[in-house]
Enzyme design. Structure first.
Site: not given
Length: 366
Positions: A256, A311, A132, A35
């Site tokens: 940063y 980023m 669940r 999956k």
């Protein structure tokens, strides 16, 4: 040229890990769980590396179509069953096995059968304590008999909530006792164990095991130390390169927010990898990064992350690697740096990092 970041997917590691599952659960058949794009590794690589599995388990019926279109003739299990009644004919066309976990799905199958459809292989899921998916134990027997009356080929199934507790969690025993008590007089094959149960609860395997994260070489607990004994191999190796080097003086700050302050004169390597590539922005100073040391044997050194991940870039302390230079290869995770170690330094688990590698990262299947 493209940015140097690359995810290498090693199909031989897939084969090795699947063989380890067979050694740990020799009496069980194997559903290889693929999956979430095979936990971020891609279906193509999984099909190549896990082709000797007994079956593939997945969520999206379109992934089942993809497997069939590429020649997979083995079994396919839809782990959450079907999401809509109108998918039943498609699932039958693709010869899928179905997990059935709720009353709606039972009613869909009854209606489908009333129109003359062939019966499915069904894995009826019991809620033995995870709360669940699954039918509550008091409803389970009736549901089993309803589906059996349709001619479905029945299997019993449950899922453990705490199998990743290495200390033989009593919760696993309680769930197993509940499950076994309900199916005692209903003979059918069983499926219980995920990766954690295969590794640490081998009294609870069942006829079909469902390994997921261990096939990819990462830990169900989130701690690499817990799986060292299992001798699994990392399937994904995330690599990049140093694209610049900064010479810092004592007191200079990096990145940063200036999170990291240089304690002395030092070199900082700038690596082409950032949170837009899927590397966790929350990674702490000290998160390990392997840097090629330039030796003929391919050995390298661990250089810690310093400063906030941005980023497109991250910065590492090169004091451990004086030979490092622009173009030096680095491994963000893989054979040298377990993905679980990066995850622990980032407040998450290896599963998330593997699944989160961004589409812009080039992939190479080996």
């Amino acid at each position: 040229m493209n940015r140097p970041i690359l995810a290498s997917i090693h199909t031989e590691a897939f084969r090795h890990n699947l063989n380890r599952v067979r050694e740990l659960a020799p009496e069980s058949k194997i559903w290889s769980v693929i999956k979430a794009r095979s936990y971020g590794h891609g279906l193509e690589a999984a099909l190549r590396g896990l082709e000797s599995t007994d079956g593939f388990a997945l969520l999206d019926i379109q992934d089942a179509r993809w497997l069939r279109d590429r020649g997979w003739k083995g079994r396919i299990l839809l782990l959450e069953g079907l999401f809509h009644q109108n998918e039943l004919a498609f699932a039958q066309e693709l010869a899928c096995d179905l997990v059935v976990h709720c009353e709606n799905q039972i009613q869909w199958l009854e209606d489908f059968h009333s129109k003359g459809a062939k019966p499915f292989n069904v894995f009826l899921k019991m809620n033995s304590g995870m709360n669940r998916l699954g039918l509550n134990p008091e409803l389970y027997k009736l549901a089993f008999h309803r589906l059996h009356a349709l001619g479905c080929h029945m299997h019993h199934m449950t899922h453990f909530a705490n199998a990743d507790q290495v200390d033989q969690s009593p919760t696993v025993g309680a769930q197993l006792e509940c499950f076994n008590g309900m199916i005692a007089d209903i003979a059918a094959p069983t499926s219980l164990a995920n990766s954690a149960a295969i590794l640490w609860h081998r009294n609870a395997l069942g006829d079909w095991v469902r390994p997921g994260i261990m096939l990819y070489g990462a830990s169900p607990t989130g701690s690499y130390q817990d799986i060292e004994h299992a001798h699994l191999q990392a399937v994904m190796h995330l690599h990049s390169e140093i694209i610049d080097i900064q010479e810092l003086r004592k007191g200079d700050r990096v990145g940063y927010g200036g999170r990291y302050e240089a304690p002395e004169a030092m070199r900082i390597g700038v690596v082409a990898c950032g949170y837009a590539d899927g590397y966790p922005r929350q990674a702490k100073d000290g998160t390990p990064v392997w840097v090629d040391g330039g030796a003929s044997d391919g050995s390298g050194l661990i250089c810690p992350l310093v400063g906030r991940v941005s980023m497109d870039m991250m910065t590492i302390d090169l004091r451990n690697a004086p030979q490092a230079h622009i173009g030096s290869r680095v491994e963000l995770w893989g054979a040298q740096v377990p993905v679980d170690d990066v995850a622990q330094m980032s407040g998450t688990i290896g599963y998330e990092l593997l699944c989160a590698v961004a589409p812009r990262v080039a992939v190479e299947i080996k």
